[in-house]
Design a protein around this motif. Structure first.
Motif, mmCIF file in Angstrom:
data_model
loop_
_atom_site.group_PDB
_atom_site.id
_atom_site.type_symbol
_atom_site.label_atom_id
_atom_site.label_comp_id
_atom_site.label_asym_id
_atom_site.label_seq_id
_atom_site.Cartn_x
_atom_site.Cartn_y
_atom_site.Cartn_z
ATOM 1 N N LYS A 180 -11.008 7.969 -10.072
ATOM 2 C CA LYS A 180 -9.778 7.361 -9.551
ATOM 3 C C LYS A 180 -8.771 8.479 -9.323
ATOM 4 N N THR A 201 0.501 4.933 -8.632
ATOM 5 C CA THR A 201 -0.364 4.190 -7.721
ATOM 6 C C THR A 201 -1.811 4.534 -8.017
ATOM 7 N N GLU A 260 0.862 -1.172 0.000
ATOM 8 C CA GLU A 260 0.000 0.000 0.000
ATOM 9 C C GLU A 260 0.904 1.229 0.000
ATOM 10 N N ARG A 261 0.532 2.279 -0.699
ATOM 11 C CA ARG A 261 1.343 3.494 -0.675
ATOM 12 C C ARG A 261 1.350 4.116 0.725
ATOM 13 N N TRP A 274 -1.621 8.503 -7.975
ATOM 14 C CA TRP A 274 -0.505 9.121 -7.259
ATOM 15 C C TRP A 274 0.778 8.825 -8.033
ATOM 16 N N ASP A 332 -5.609 4.764 -6.890
ATOM 17 C CA ASP A 332 -6.416 4.862 -5.670
ATOM 18 C C ASP A 332 -7.866 5.059 -6.119
ATOM 19 N N ASP A 333 -8.773 4.238 -5.605
ATOM 20 C CA ASP A 333 -10.141 4.277 -6.126
ATOM 21 C C ASP A 333 -10.998 5.393 -5.537
#
Lengths: 252, 252, 252, 252, 252, 252
Positions: D111, D43, C73-74, D114, D45-46
């Protein structure tokens, strides 16, 4: 009508001051005013802040804090929140300013006195108990220096104590508010006065309320009486050291 | 050769634990180990951190701090420095982890227990005194809940105490180091153990020094002895509440 | 029963150490322990911190960080959060303390060595990989100084490496835990040891669990074996520079 | 007159881009432009930031950092200084803005991507290398999503790369400045352009100097040439995934 | 003896209040008291802080700041120093508390009013000018709401203004101290009073000095006179909106 | 098609610059560009930052801030948020860099000039108004020094002003965007140029858009025209002081 804890409107809570409470500081007390308990210490530092360097004068500065569970609800630590809150800043500025009013900073010489007031248990009046206790810790610290390296003039020129007064609905003007009274007060005033009956600080605040000139005078009368009693207690605790306060050069 | 304060190498300092020291917290003690004095409190919070929400489990977290004049030299407050220092963080993580090792977090239910350890006076061993005192404050707080709203299983499954051991030049392996010994120690080890003699934490550190396997064993023997004595003291202080520790569902 | 990645319980993951990985630092390596990858650098600074000034001694200090996507996970950057978290502080204090245990700070002279350990990819054991890699980066940096300006005594007195051991449900005591094993471990222990087989640090922790004296001994046996292998790898990587370690004044 | 490293004035340094450099991120590369090395990760991220919630659009945000010894002198970590410096903020805002210019945020859907650019070794041009590398990491991450859960329209609408140009005393206008050139440049310009030769960002700065319109045109000509070469390299590295870029709904 | 700027001891400096000074805020003024200039704005926010949610009451909160060159010496910005200083905190708490004393928070309803006081030029009395100006900005903002969406009772129940008084060596008790007087004053007192002549705040401080009860009364007399004049000026500036202040439900 | 406020596409908003707006700073102006209002001050400090000490050169640094209600929605203060945001940092770096491009830092001598730009009211173009105003404040401050202690060469070598240009949907390329135009612009470019028509900064940004080389040239043409008009206004405001700009040693 008596107060919720049975006191008369002009009666202080029981006050005890335990001198030399800790082993490390130059001066320290545990002061208890009713259920309010504060550890006050005085630390001597042989440096002064930049703005006073080379002027032959000293400085007194104060810090104030509460343990997280000094209060009914746990309070988050300033260090966790990453900053000191506004109320804490106001109080520590007040404590330092009040003590400086009875100290001859030139007689003190190039020293900084750090005053630390840490509230162990809070039940109203923590800032005034801090001032009253800190005065004793400060006097103890300077008396200790005086023993081995006497001052030409003892730097503390008068006694100093503080209390609160205010208007509480059912009781009118009352002396030395505890937490339930403080929470309900329409007007809240902190007074800092000297042994000779002069004012050092008056901080009177209407809490979503206001007060007349006559009401102000009623509060000041109560406060003067209370502070006079607190100074008697300080003198008893200090014993011989009390005689140093206000000594002129000739007497020292 | 006797130690600088006259103790035998395997002797603890005098230990006292005053229960219910403060009026507000659910559980509180003042623990004194020699001249080291720590106020430990336990606060019950009916919420849990995000990562545990909805799992039916509780959490225990700890904060640790020293008053500025707990030490010989005044220490700057974390709140003035704007951040918590590394030593403080290590200690508070240790206290929380150690307590969690003897608590059944499912039996506790969705609650967070905040442990606060505030060092009033420091003379070595503040982190181990904090753990030993915090265990009692925690047990008092949970016993208080248990009176009015009994747990199906009491969440504390075993006793827990901590002490330090180390190698000090002239005395070799010693138990419960005070500050002068700790400063001079080549090897310093903190041990946290349970009432049934099992380890929870071993933190052994050579301070610009190292130690052999045989020396390690010597330290562990001393530590086991000291912790066993500390747990006896905890049981006396807790009185009837001590019987709750380790109770299974059937017994509760 | 074999481990999830097929290793024997007393088997390290594949270890590689690439020396002089970066162009700027005085010493640097990329260490890989299985999938864990850490860049370790050593920077020489000709000043020392205030508390050591004028004493003719040096100092070693360490910083540790993880890239945000070193993990599954970031992780938010410390700089975004505005503070260094507790785990990071613990680790960087450990790295610095461990290295100082095998360095003669007087032989080093008035210099500060900054160690930076930056985790590029994390799969368990990042702190022990950091120590093992940082030792090599430090030795490379001091060997480089030694070439042009020889030390009277080479400041590194012994080899130093670190690994983890722990109890994992189905496999019992295991050496060098990767991330899945570390997450599932009931007991987790980090060991730092020297080339002569002495302990520098033992940090054993029950994670909501405890361990007996016998179990402790089982873990120590495994750890000693693993660290001995890591030191062999360090010697190979260092080549001629390995001979400088532990040299007395006469030999240098 | 040739440049200090032998390049022609319109010649890029050697560029390599290693795709899928790390095991955890959805997309990652190690980009090397001469001695400058940057790890770029993407990355998924939802969630989206508050200002975009419920609008069916996505967001791209970037962070940029340098390892302390990426540079010739050790740089203090932002986390130690407690704040992100101005240069870092400028760069990370630039990276995010540049990437958003070639992404159809509605096609992306709700979304957040990152982007993390961590400079392992710095030798000039770290921000432009970050953009060039981040574009590849982003495309890899979206192509991976596209494999299992195809986008109706692939969100990346064009290629994107960046380089620097500037005036260096003895060589005049040059392409892709390394650190010694950048330090000596009178005018320094960063250009971000698309695969179709349009500008996304022009940031030209006289360093205690100024430049004429004709000089500006000279720099733009050089930059266009360099970016076109960088995009060829991106296409080679991306392989099949390169074909997704710019695909309309019908094609996907 | 006249004052250094020719005023009588009971004379205010020239006061002007320019209403609707800015285009964006709901209410705004530029107040000038001699050379002291403060921009005061009132912002309506339809949310309330957590502790008031669902109670049908509003809140008023204030922020205070000085431009760096409002003062003779440039002052570092709070944002550069990373924290708000103690003096600023005291002042902004005072402004908010003072305004709340003349506002019926229930009549206001669930709204927060943000008061911003930004000192453009400082020459003594910035906190009292802020209160006097903020009262007008607040009244303007609420009058504006009242036009389109009338309150059942107008929330401002009385006028409010503030000034300073003090003892200055050669002149004795004086009204409305400018900066040179304030710097030299032995006693400094800020007074906040209502249109009906009642006190809201008294903050009297001996600066390394003390004061008697008679001296206190002399200061209060001066202050009452000054505040009465300030309130006349507020009424003129507010015009028709002045009639809304103190209106009961029936009148509105 | 005319713009929403009736201007031609190549027309500036009305510009006024009020010199010596504040009493304390060495140089100050209030600049108004349409509804955008900025107070710019210049402070002379006789020290230089560490990196320039002893080199006989000066430095210019800038800070930029907005009052909370300069904007339509109240903006939280940086001091409340505890950090300066990225946009602010970018702008203050830009202002300092731009001014340094027309100052001969050696002719300035060992002095730091602090530029403060505080936006009182924002309606687009606050950074370019800040540069245009700050140039005047700086010139006033240096002209003031020059009166009593003449420079051998006046340190300002050329005029400097800034404006914005951009593409707005219905109007195409336009000069000096106000806030509604800026919010809607596809391409936004800030230009800083000198009195002799040379570029100091070009910052062109596609906001989720891109632009061609021809479009860039169209924007540059508009910007050159606007800046030339702004410099005429500066000359008028500066009066005699305008003659000092660009004076060589012989002329001074």
């Amino acid at each position: 009508m008596t107060r919720h804890d049975g006191r008369a409107v002009d009666q202080l809570r029981p006050v005890t001051i335990e001198p030399n409470y800790l082993m490390h500081p130059e001066g320290s007390v545990l002061i208890q005013v009713g259920n309010t308990k504060v550890i006050c210490t005085a630390t001597i530092d042989d440096r002064v802040p930049g703005f006073l360097r080379g002027q032959g004068k000293g400085w007194i500065t104060a810090e104030y804090s509460m343990l997280p569970r000094a209060t009914a609800e746990r309070t988050q630590r300033d260090s966790s929140r990453g900053k000191v809150n506004g109320r804490t800043m106001e109080i520590q500025r007040l404590i330092g300013r009040a003590l400086r009013a009875v100290v001859d900073l030139e007689a003190l010489g190039e020293k900084t006195i750090w005053i630390d007031c840490d509230v162990i248990q809070a039940d109203g009046g923590t800032r005034t108990a801090s001032i009253t206790g800190a005065f004793v810790a400060l006097t103890l610290a300077l008396a200790k220096i005086h023993e081995t390296k006497p001052f030409r003039k003892f730097p503390i020129v008068d006694f100093l104590a503080a209390t609160s007064v205010g208007f509480v609905a059912e009781n009118g003007a009352v002396l030395d508010l505890d937490y339930p009274e403080d929470s309900a007060a329409a007007v809240d005033m902190n007074l800092v006065m000297t042994g000779s009956g002069r004012f050092v600080e008056i901080q009177g605040t209407g809490e979503e309320a206001t007060f007349s000139r006559a009401e102000l005078n009623e509060l000041l009368d109560l406060g003067e009486k209370g502070i006079s009693s607190l100074i008697e207690i300080q003198k008893t605790v200090l014993g011989d050291a009390a005689n140093l306060v206000g000594m002129t050069k000739e007497e020292v």
